[in-house]
Design a protein around this motif. Structure first.
Motif, PDB file in Angstrom:
ATOM      1  N   GLN A  13      -8.763   5.015 -14.168  1.00 35.08           N
ATOM      2  CA  GLN A  13      -7.521   4.362 -13.754  1.00 35.08           C
ATOM      3  C   GLN A  13      -6.361   5.346 -13.736  1.00 35.08           C
ATOM      4  OE1 GLN A  13      -5.983   1.166 -16.209  1.00 35.08           O
ATOM      5  NE2 GLN A  13      -4.165   0.964 -14.918  1.00 35.08           N
ATOM      6  N   TYR A  15      -2.285   5.559 -13.210  1.00 35.96           N
ATOM      7  CA  TYR A  15      -0.979   4.901 -13.161  1.00 35.96           C
ATOM      8  C   TYR A  15      -0.056   5.910 -12.476  1.00 35.96           C
ATOM      9  CZ  TYR A  15       2.959   2.136 -14.983  1.00 35.96           C
ATOM     10  OH  TYR A  15       4.084   1.354 -15.113  1.00 35.96           O
ATOM     11  N   THR A  51      -3.002   1.845  -9.723  1.00 34.83           N
ATOM     12  CA  THR A  51      -2.145   0.673  -9.860  1.00 34.83           C
ATOM     13  C   THR A  51      -1.209   0.632  -8.648  1.00 34.83           C
ATOM     14  OG1 THR A  51      -0.640   1.904 -11.293  1.00 34.83           O
ATOM     15  CG2 THR A  51      -2.313   0.568 -12.378  1.00 34.83           C
ATOM     16  N   TYR A  63       3.949  -4.297  -9.677  1.00 31.34           N
ATOM     17  CA  TYR A  63       3.208  -5.558  -9.585  1.00 31.34           C
ATOM     18  C   TYR A  63       4.078  -6.652  -8.966  1.00 31.34           C
ATOM     19  CZ  TYR A  63      -0.730  -3.499 -11.930  1.00 31.34           C
ATOM     20  OH  TYR A  63      -1.818  -2.703 -12.210  1.00 31.34           O
ATOM     21  N   ASP A  98      -5.070  -1.602  -6.168  1.00 29.31           N
ATOM     22  CA  ASP A  98      -4.687  -2.750  -6.984  1.00 29.31           C
ATOM     23  C   ASP A  98      -3.926  -3.718  -6.088  1.00 29.31           C
ATOM     24  OD1 ASP A  98      -3.990  -4.335  -9.189  1.00 29.31           O
ATOM     25  OD2 ASP A  98      -3.691  -2.566 -10.452  1.00 29.31           O
ATOM     26  N   ASP A 199      -5.188  -8.378  -9.446  1.00 32.96           N
ATOM     27  CA  ASP A 199      -4.337  -8.695 -10.592  1.00 32.96           C
ATOM     28  C   ASP A 199      -4.346 -10.203 -10.875  1.00 32.96           C
ATOM     29  OD1 ASP A 199      -2.197  -7.665 -12.446  1.00 32.96           O
ATOM     30  OD2 ASP A 199      -0.984  -9.110 -11.337  1.00 32.96           O
TER      31      ASP A 199
END
Length: 547
Positions: A13, A15, A51, A63, A98, A199
């Motif tokens: 992952q 970020y 992400t 997000y 994501d 998500d």
């Protein structure tokens, strides 16, 4: 190189904001990821999960998506994404994006239209309810605190937002909305991505809009139509393609996760659940001071391992992500360098021998620690800052508040990856968007690569073992000594082969139980075996039978 069987794969992952900055603006970018792909190839991972990199006001670190088709200029351009895909594929690495399809940013064009009037064509893309200014439609609570409904003066009604006030929940009852989502996913599939992480995907189906005895999650967690929606999503987008999917599941159950991932149901490849990461929540309260409950950690991990396998489902297995503290600080011991290295390896070994798809969070593979911030002004995370105010209002002592936030903040994992011992850990030539722990001088990628006994090489070997030996992917799991206060012990069985995994989670020497025989081929370990005693944080994987 990437393995052909996704079940044998390992995901890394990224970020992006904290990965690698090539512009000097203090934030990571897509070019920075491209620059470090050879490092990820050396580690041996099969997939990289990014992400969110889309256009966003960044109220919740991406997000809160305002345009699914555009790239956040802070990270780069669509051409950068194309270059990243091409370069990753050239190195045998696949790329997962994501996607947030439970909600959008209130800055999204759909929502901007939706709030203009009650008869706007986009109104029904979101969940609007009538209500007086002083009386929300229900008493549901937001995941980030406060009521989950926000009043909008313009149309004198409320919209549902289970997260931040700027994250409006989408209405999956609307067929036109769903077709827009399918079109968007197919766009990225055609663009060349290899997978999706969805998500909070189990929240997309809302049940009755009624007052709750608690906080309302019983009405929308694994909601009434969630499996129907996912089957339709699968059919309309990725179902007939070589696309790996993982669903982030909030407060879910084993029964639902078997349904989400049993291949015969055509929903998702795998699921994240977080129950094992709540074993240091006192009475279920995240913002509390508590050492983790080791027996409960084992119980939850094994309950999911055994039962998901029985139902022909598939777990994602992980210790860390962008929302969780660093595991060596949380479940290991980072007070001395020897303990940090050894307990990092122990945690890696005991997790990666479980069944499921392992996820490695950036920096985990070198044993990065929590930053141990001492001042609330060092934090950037909206949830942590809200918690600080909440605990203040409850009258909690300042020292205890900072201790609790220091344990639980999402910013623990969001500090930049430590590449070397140069200024700002080699992450940026500018001012990093968030502070970097002092220990970057000795905990960094460059130092880890030079030291063949570092945490990095344990992760590298664990990936190689998973690729090579089917027992790690397909072997049945047998939990052992579940009541032992210090040891995590289990076996894996496939055909006539058996492996034993034993790990000491304590800082003291522990006798090996009499019924455990470590005679056999040691597949991986973080120490030499010394008699019938496990030293602090020892971990061994032993092939005890089979060819």
């Amino acid at each position: 190189m990437a393995v052909s069987d996704w079940k044998k794969s390992v995901v890394y992952q990224v970020y992006p904001k904290s990965f690698n900055d090539t512009t000097g603006n203090g934030q990571g970018d897509l070019q920075g990821i491209i620059e470090k792909l050879p490092y990820l190839q050396t580690l041996g991972v099969d997939y990289v999960w990014l992400t969110p990199i889309y256009e966003s006001p960044m109220n919740d670190n991406g997000y809160d998506i305002s345009d699914y088709y555009q790239i956040n200029p802070d990270f780069g351009t669509k051409e950068d994404v194309e270059k990243l895909l091409n370069e990753a594929h050239r190195l045998g690495i696949k790329v997962m994006l994501d996607i947030v399809i439970n909600h959008t940013s209130t800055a999204h064009r759909w929502f901007v239209e939706s709030r203009k009037s009650k008869d706007n064509p986009y109104r029904d893309y979101y969940i609007w309810k009538e209500g007086s200014k002083d009386e929300p439609p229900t008493n549901w609570e937001s995941k980030f605190g406060g009521n989950a409904w926000t009043y909008d003066e313009q149309t004198e009604s409320y919209y549902l937002r289970l997260f931040d006030v700027s994250q409006a929940d989408l209405n999956w009852e609307n067929d036109k909305l769903k077709s827009e989502i399918y079109e968007m996913l197919n766009y990225w599939i055609d663009f060349g991505v290899d997978g999706f992480r969805f998500d909070v995907i189990n929240l997309i189906s809302k049940g009755a809009f009624e007052n709750s005895k608690a906080i309302g999650k019983e009405f929308y967690t694994d909601g009434p139509k969630v499996h129907e929606y996912l089957q339709e999503l699968n059919k309309q987008t990725f179902g007939d393609k070589d696309i790996m999917t993982v669903g982030e599941m909030s407060s879910t159950t084993i029964e639902h996760c078997i349904k989400y991932t049993n291949p015969e149901r055509h929903e998702l490849s795998s699921v994240f659940n977080f129950h094992h990461l709540k074993v240091d929540y006192k009475n279920g309260e995240k913002w509390s001071d508590m050492r983790f409950d080791f027996l409960e950690l084992k119980r939850i991990l094994m309950e999911w391992q055994v039962n998901i396998a029985k139902g022909n489902g598939w777990n994602a297995i992980f210790w860390c992500n962008h929302d969780q503290p660093r595991v060596v600080t949380r479940f290991g011991n980072d007070t001395t360098e020897e303990d940090r290295v050894k307990s990092s390896k122990m945690l890696a070994i005991s997790l990666h021998m479980l069944q499921g798809t392992p996820y490695i969070y950036q920096g985990e593979e070198i044993g990065m620690t929590d930053p141990k911030f001492t001042d609330i002004n060092q934090y950037r995370d909206v949830e942590s800052l809200n918690a600080y105010k909440l605990l203040k209002n409850r009258g909690m002592d300042e020292e205890l508040i900072m201790k609790v936030i220091g344990q639980k903040s999402r910013d623990n994992s969001r500090t930049p990856i430590q590449w070397n011992d140069h200024d700002n850990a080699g992450f940026t030539t500018g001012t990093p968007w968030i502070g970097i722990p002092e220990n970057y001088k000795h905990i960094n990628v460059e130092a880890a690569l030079e030291d063949k006994t570092s945490v990095f090489y344990t992760y590298q070997k664990l990936i190689q073992i998973r690729h090579k030996y089917d027992i790690v992917t397909y072997g049945e799991i047998e939990p052992l000594h579940m009541e032992h206060p210090d040891l995590f012990v289990y076996k894996r069985h496939l055909n006539d082969e058996t492996w034993l995994i034993i790990a000491n989670y304590s800082n003291r020497a522990v006798d090996i139980p009499e019924d455990i025989d470590l005679e056999g081929e040691i597949m991986i370990a973080n120490n030499d075996l010394k008699g019938n005693i496990l030293q602090p944080y020892d971990a061994f994987v032993v092939k005890i039978s089979g060819n």
